[in-house]
Design an enzyme around this catalytic site. Structure first.
Site, short mmCIF file in Angstrom:
data_model
loop_
_atom_site.label_atom_id
_atom_site.label_comp_id
_atom_site.label_asym_id
_atom_site.label_seq_id
_atom_site.Cartn_x
_atom_site.Cartn_y
_atom_site.Cartn_z
N GLY A 186 34.32 32.56 35.81
CA GLY A 186 35.76 32.31 35.86
C GLY A 186 36.29 31.69 34.57
O GLY A 186 37.43 31.94 34.17
N GLU A 241 36.75 34.45 32.28
CA GLU A 241 37.89 35.25 32.76
C GLU A 241 39.22 34.56 32.43
O GLU A 241 40.22 35.22 32.16
CB GLU A 241 37.74 35.52 34.26
CG GLU A 241 36.60 36.50 34.52
CD GLU A 241 36.28 36.65 35.99
OE1 GLU A 241 35.83 35.66 36.59
OE2 GLU A 241 36.48 37.75 36.54
N GLU A 285 27.89 36.50 36.75
CA GLU A 285 27.99 36.68 38.22
C GLU A 285 26.84 37.50 38.79
O GLU A 285 26.44 37.29 39.95
CB GLU A 285 29.32 37.35 38.59
CG GLU A 285 30.55 36.47 38.46
CD GLU A 285 31.09 36.34 37.03
OE1 GLU A 285 30.44 36.84 36.10
OE2 GLU A 285 32.15 35.73 36.86
#
Ligand SMILES: NC(=O)c1ccc[n+]([C@@H]2O[C@H](COP(=O)([O-])OP(=O)(O)OC[C@H]3O[C@@H](n4cnc5c(N)ncnc54)[C@H](O)[C@@H]3O)[C@@H](O)[C@H]2O)c1
Length: 716
Positions: free
Chosen positions: A116, A119, A139
């Site tokens: 994240g 991201e 991930e």
């Protein structure tokens, strides 16, 4: 201040640019529910403020954002699919809204920007990182794929080939490499980071950088014609099939998602990402891999805590016995900067021990991982000796002589006479009870088991065995030393075989009985490798362990736990051992080991092994994969359950990690307890009952029967 959340703030600087600063309460920034809600509100606050000319996103911590809060996953993913989908869709929209802000945005990345965190940086128009930065999408290691737009934005930024390589391997990049691949726009020194980001956002706002065009291309379909797309995605599919195999659905799903989304704009592509994410979140593999992550945290946390409580500092080790294990342990100690005396009773053994260490270092040099200086330093840190006098000043002694209780007792007793009163003594025995060995010592409180696995330099686990009389100080110091040696300690209580070998030998017994009942050992290996996912099947593993070692250890286990582990009559292992088919070490066991025309090692099922087994075997028959798996895995599971019930291991999570780190238990299955839970306790009980007539190793405990009846979990 434009916005003040619990974990981040936005302030407007004098020059009209805003700084969004992640600064969570804990030691690191991560995307938990709260932080995502903060980000959403912060984005709205920025959008509503017409004074803001641009935004810099940074962290007030030594790392940018380490990823999502994995501790929230287990409960979240247990919800129905629609709810998980609603959650991920809602969350990824938060990132979209940030990306859609009417002003340019720049991420200033220090330290880790993973999952994240990466991201978040991708949702910005531009990225400047410092030399401490590591950026990536790991991930896949949790059996998942990026869920906050990573599969959409990264391919549009660096191309689908590169992006799929990042995502399917999960490896992160240092700043310069990320710059070379186009994932970031600049790399600067840490002290220049904020300044560089502010200057970049000012350039963007002034029209010197076309941030709108960059944003538009992140939101558009991928720039690939159909030929390129076909080439790119079929290559990625082949790569994933070869690397990940069939047991890991995540990398396959990533390729599929990026492929299907390639002709779509951001919103269409994100809808596919959301769906793929949820499918993965619901897989057993994700559950298992997330479980491993949590269990690993638990094990590491326990280790660190124990090490902290250590009162004795270990600055020098000794190892007794320069064999396979002693040599490996000496190398491991030396390479991690702990000088070590390596003592044996004969010179050729010492020479061999040293040459083994040199071999590992040479290999490292060939791969460019070890410098000549490191090699010299490591070898110099090993002092070979034939004399006890050499160990008089060491802090910790690891006994690794032959697996014979009498010899070990004598050696330990002698050692005690030659070391200081507070020197710690450990045994690397694989099977012999620590309490039994402690009987020869005057000070059993400073003695415990320190069980390394073969090959020492590769296997991460050290099982630390607490005897009845072992003191807490001893355990703490041995845990600290294990960590210093770069290994993962798991503390268990004493019993024959401890945890790992105690559960391994019933598995071997299950194998032997199955072969005697007519199964072909090659077929069994194939099922256990290809279907179950072990790195090697049982026959091959026995060849690697050595038939002499396995047969001997089986006898020790039989003596220690006669009610379940009495030796199997006509055990193929014993049959082979008696004919000196020792396995890999003399190139003949269940398999014959040789080299092919190109000099590559190969193995072929040995006709001689079939001949030896045949007279004792029932008529050859075919067993289904399910039956083969059940007949080998139920005994292992039952023994693991007993170890937990008897308090040999403290938790199911630690047992799972011990088997993953010590035996290579297939990670997508998450360990032995996760395997039982995935099957369902009630199903496990039913299956085991079906085989109960085969003997005590198949018979379950009352404890598990009751847990199944009450619908309880080992991970509750
Ligand atoms: N090999 C494995 O896979 C493995 C794995 C884990 C633990 N272990 C355990 O480690 C121990 C050593 O196993 P190994 O495979 O290295 O054995 P090995 O036979 O390769 O080495 C044993 C060494 O001990 C030396 N030795 C014998 N008596 C001695 C004494 N009195 N003082 C000093 N040295 C002496 C021998 O000369 C030999 O070099 C055993 O307890 C074994 O169960 C082995």
């Amino acid at each position: 201040m434009i916005y003040e959340g619990q974990n981040l703030t936005v302030s407007l600087l004098d020059n009209g640019f805003a700084e969004l600063v992640f600064d969570a309460k804990g030691s690191v920034n991560k995307f938990d529910r709260q932080t995502i809600s903060d980000l959403d509100e912060a984005t709205q606050a920025i959008a509503a403020n017409s004074d803001v000319k641009g935004v810099v996103v940074r962290s007030a911590k030594p790392a940018f954002i380490v990823g999502a809060d994995i501790t929230e996953f287990t409960d979240m993913f247990a919800q129905p699919e629609e709810e998980v989908l609603a959650w991920v869709a809602k969350t990824s929209k938060v990132f979209d809204r940030f990306e859609d802000l009417p002003v340019p945005t720049v991420a200033a990345v220090n330290g880790f920007a993973l999952g994240g965190g990466c991201e978040m940086a991708l949702a910005c128009d531009l990225r400047v990182v410092d030399t401490t930065a590591s950026i990536g999408l790991p991930e896949v290691k949790l059996g998942l794929m990026p869920g906050f737009g990573g599969t959409v934005r990264l391919p549009r930024l660096i191309g689908s080939d590169n992006a799929l390589e990042w995502m399917t391997t999960g490896k992160d990049r240092k700043g310069q490499q990320a710059l070379n691949e186009g994932a970031v726009d600049a790399v600067v020194a840490p002290e220049k980071l904020t300044e560089a980001a502010l200057s970049m956002v000012a350039d963007a706002a002034a029209g010197k950088i076309d941030w709108q065009a960059r944003r538009a291309s992140k939101k558009a379909p991928l720039k690939l014609n159909s030929n390129e797309a076909m080439m790119s995605f079929s290559t990625a599919q082949a790569f994933v099939a070869a690397k990940a195999g069939k047991h890991y659905p995540a990398p396959h799903m990533m390729v599929e998602t990026v492929k299907n989304a390639s002709s779509l704009d951001r919103d269409g592509a994100l809808a596919l990402e959301n769906q793929g994410f949820v499918k993965l979140a619901k897989t057993d593999a994700a559950k298992a891999q997330i479980g491993i992550f949590m269990a690993d945290q638990l094990v590491k946390g326990k280790g660190k805590k124990l090490a902290k409580s250590a009162t004795k500092a270990v600055k020098m080790n000794a190892v007794l016995g320069a064999g396979i294990m002693g040599g490996g342990i000496a190398y491991q100690s030396a390479v991690k900067g702990l000088p070590v005396v390596m003592k044996d009773i004969n010179q050729p053994a010492l020479d061999l021990g040293l040459s083994e260490a040199a071999k590992i270092l040479n290999k490292g040099m060939q791969l460019g991982k070890v410098t000549p200086e490191k090699m010299a330093k490591t070898l110099n840190a090993i002092t070979p000796s034939l004399e006890y006098s050499a160990i008089k000043d060491v802090d910790l002694v690891i006994e690794a002589v032959v697996e014979n209780p009498k010899v070990k007792s004598i050696v330990l007793k002698e050692t005690e006479q030659h070391v200081d009163d507070d020197t710690i003594l450990c045994s690397n025995t694989s099977t012999i009870s620590i309490n039994q060995l402690a009987q020869s010592l005057e000070k059993p409180e400073r003695f415990c088991g320190m069980h390394f696995f073969n090959p020492v330099h590769r296997m991460p686990l050290v099982e630390i065995i607490r005897g009845e009389k072992t003191s807490d100080d001893t355990i703490a110091a041995v845990v600290a030393t294990t960590l210093q040696m770069g290994k993962t300690p798991i503390v268990v209580n004493d019993c024959p075989g401890f945890l790992v070998n105690r559960v391994l030998f019933p598995y071997f017994a299950g194998f032997s009985k199955l072969v005697l009942d007519g199964a072909d050992f090659v077929a069994v290996d194939k099922v256990m490798e290809k279907q179950f996912g072990w790195p090697m099947g049982p026959a091959y593993l026995l060849d690697v362990v050595g038939m002499d070692t396995a047969d001997h250890a089986a006898s020790v286990m039989a003596d220690g736990i006669p009610e379940r582990m009495a030796k199997v009559e006509n055990d193929p292992v014993t049959l082979l051992f008696k004919e000196e088919r020792l396995g890999q070490k003399n190139a003949k066991g269940f398999y014959n080991f040789s080299k092919d025309k190109r000099g590559k090692p190969k193995k072929d099922a040995a006709p001689e092994a079939y001949e030896l087994i045949k007279p004792h075997q029932a008529e050859a028959s075919e067993f289904s994969s399910e039956e083969i798996i059940a007949r080998l895995m139920i005994p292992m599971a039952n023994e693991a359950i007993r170890c937990l019930e008897e308090g040999i291991v403290a938790s199911a999570a630690e047992a799972d990690m011990a088997l993953i780190y010590g035996l290579g238990f297939p990670p997508f299955r998450g360990g032995i307890f996760r395997y039982i839970e995935t099957m369902g306790l009630a199903n496990f009980v039913e299956l085991a009952d079906k085989y109960a007539h085969l003997g005590p190793i198949y018979q379950i405990t009352d404890g598990v029967r009751q847990m199944a009846a009450e619908g309880k979990s080992y991970f509750a």
